[in-house]
Design a protein around this motif. Sequence first.
Motif, short mmCIF file in Angstrom:
data_model
loop_
_atom_site.label_atom_id
_atom_site.label_comp_id
_atom_site.label_asym_id
_atom_site.label_seq_id
_atom_site.Cartn_x
_atom_site.Cartn_y
_atom_site.Cartn_z
N MET A 30 0.86 -1.16 -0.11
CA MET A 30 -0.12 -0.07 0.06
C MET A 30 0.77 1.24 -0.21
N HIS A 62 0.48 4.06 -2.70
CA HIS A 62 0.27 5.53 -2.28
C HIS A 62 1.28 6.34 -3.13
N LEU A 71 -4.16 -5.85 -4.46
CA LEU A 71 -4.39 -4.69 -3.49
C LEU A 71 -5.38 -3.78 -3.92
N ASN A 111 -8.82 -2.56 -2.80
CA ASN A 111 -9.31 -1.21 -2.20
C ASN A 111 -9.56 -0.23 -3.36
#
Lengths: 459, 178, 258
Positions: free
Chosen positions: C207, C211, C235, C239
Amino acid sequence: MKAKPVNHPAVEAFARQLAETTRDSVRATSVKVIESRKARLVDAFPDLEATRTQASQIKDFVLANISNLLSQLEMKCRLNGVQVHWAKDAESARKIILDICKEAAPDGGTIVKAKSMATEEIHLNKHLIDVGYNVVETDLGEFVVQIDNDTPSHIVAPIIHKNRREVAKSFEREGLGPYTESPEQLAAQARKHLRERFVEAKIGISGVNFAIAESGRLVLVENEGNSRLSTTAPDTHIAIMGLEKLLPSEADLPLFLKLLAGSATGQRMTVYTHLISGPRRKDEDDGPTAVHLVILDNGRSKVLNGPYKDILKCIRCGACSYVCPVYRQVSGHAYSHVYSGPLGAVLAPALEGIEALPELAKASTLCGACEEVCPVKIPIPRMLLQLRDEAMRKGVAENPIPWTLFTFGATSGLRWRTGLKMLPMARIAKHPLKDGWTEFRELPKKEGRDFRKWWNGRS
Amino acid sequence: MADRDDILNALPQTGKKARVPVPAPPLPSLTSDAMWQIFGARLEELGGRLGTLEDVEVILSRPHVIDQESATRLGRQPGGVPIWEAEVGVTTADLAVAEIGSLLISTGPGRPRMASLSPVVHVVVMPKERIVATLEEAFARLSDRSTVMITGPSRTADIEHVLVRGVHGPGDIVVVPV
Amino acid sequence: MPPDSNVAKKSDSPVRVEARHRVRLMLTCLCDIYFGEVGISTVKILEHLNCEVLFDKEQTCCGQPPYNAGDWSAARQVAGLTMRALLESEDPVVMPSASCAAMIREGYPVLYEGMMHPEVFELGEFLVHQLKIRSWPVTTANPPAKRRVAFHRACHGRGIGLTNEQEMLVGSLPWIQLVRIAQGEQCCGFGGAFCATHGAISAGIGMEKLHNIMKAGAEEIVSGDMGCLLHLDGLIKKNKLPLRTRHFAELLAEAIAP
């Protein structure tokens, strides 16, 4: 329906309960150090690769000749007036040190300590405190660790897991001065408090960064001055070293000092490099009248005879932790050993035996960043793999996947192709790694064309 | 001593590996002035500075200790206030190392170790010719007595990696080549 | 320009490969099971550069999954088949995965003391160092729209000495703008079985990567290893992030006229 409790490996379980602020502290500092060290090393060594190879070869030489070099060190130290002691294990080391303390300060009193991983390894403080000595850690970070009854979470930056507000609260609680979040004022409060300890201490205890076989000189590096004070102000200085912390000659020092400073903190040189040639001589004004060197084995000779011996080339710069993506997520405490990070994931099971820490080597993505930054080129990922293999062969680690089915399919082209056709129908829901995957990710789906169909179709 | 023999016997007894010589880096041919210029820049990066004898006179208005060699050089009495009360320590140095802004100071008669350590200001008064370009040159001339190499003011970055000067050792260093 | 192009320098004119190479494709198990398009792209790329591609249908997997998990006896059995199926001829073996190439070049010598397979190459490595391609020869008449792409260097490239080969080729496509991402050199957190046994740590690392990629304003993550992309894609979908993953071979194949 009640879900079956999941047994996470220790490092994963630790990560799951770790406070977000702690993770942030560890990550922020790690990133900062890695960036500054990179710039410094490139600047200091025009050919960094060749320099690392050179340092690595010198450490290979040390390990190959360790028995002779230690004998040489012992002889030179004795000539310098340093009293040499040998400790095969932690208990022996603690007894030697306690005996020296009892002679130097029979009525107890203050012992000032400089930062030393070897003393952490043998849990020395607790032992001396239990018999009545007032043992005081004097490195700022270690001092905070001590008053908080905590443990260091990085071998170079012991309070990397704490922010300034936490330090401020601890200092206020200990009555060191008015509440302040200014690192400068916190350092000043520590200086004032610890200065009195230096004045009253009869004994100082330190580690050793490098011991020079050729001259018997003990080399200690630090930035604050607490290590110099601990080894200069009291009458007795006790230094403890892991037996691998040798360099053959003083000519090797410039290379290693520059490499250690650059790797550990991105400095051109640490502020104080203390080269100790023995106790105070008759014509000298100050310094300890007795200097003791304790040479610690505690599992190292066993490691030197086995497949993980290269880990003893380590000069404790801590760069492998700073750069490790796993360490950045979990902090050093997750490794449940004084040696943490990638270094600890190898050194801890190597010293303690695979049975004691069978899962630790699995807490790694094997990305190789540790080996890439290591100033002495220790092949950490290779050793992590060897540890995984050893744990599996000895049946002490859990095998996350029964590889039998995979191996059955992957050892025959025909079975593999049949398996591929059956895969969409297979009960993937039963895969042992499924829960660990789907807790955080969607399951993968086959996308686009199938290669084998396409290949067969074109010929 | 039982531990000693146990340990030495347990260690691998290979000892065949050849020693790799450390090649000496090429020596830059620099004048003393050029080396002091580099040294000054490095020292400043670290938070110290080069000073003059006039600076020293001002600093010495504070409680101080002076080592013997510097006292002779400054025409003052050696010694001073008790060491833990000294705010200023004046010492000489064996050598300055230009490339890293370091000072090598050995101990000896009239050269207390604490003078460069416990005060908040460390003043170094040293002959101009005692400078070398590289650490390798400096270490080839090490005294056999206990020696400290000082590279800038005492510092820490333990709290949030914020740099703080003057933790346990001097937070100010003034070097005066004469 | 790729973010870091100090190793292999890009030249302005596309290089034509004159000599005809015969290469063996190692498809890799992930492309065999999930990502056929990556294998197809790899064949197209090699053929576009005048290579004759052979595919041995008996191949399965390099054996890395059990090797990394510590089951070396299982790894040896699987590696044995790969050696028989792929490594006995003298032709270079090319695969769209640094991870599998590293397994054969670095792992096999550990499993079988000293056994070396120098003729095994990761695709980007083969294109740049063997075929001397510095800039991708675009032939498509319908170039796609410009887009911002983040390149993720798969860590196992470190083991076989890869640097910027794949990025340089992707960055040479006129419609690709490579963006620099914070801590770009950091691992994605996949790590084989680690991603499930240490799921929270693995996802935390992944993550962070995603990001950083979004902060850099990229919409697409390109890499050379399907392991990393499989994990990152899982992921992303879980998400619901505005990102997609592609293998660099697919981007190069996009530039070839049909």
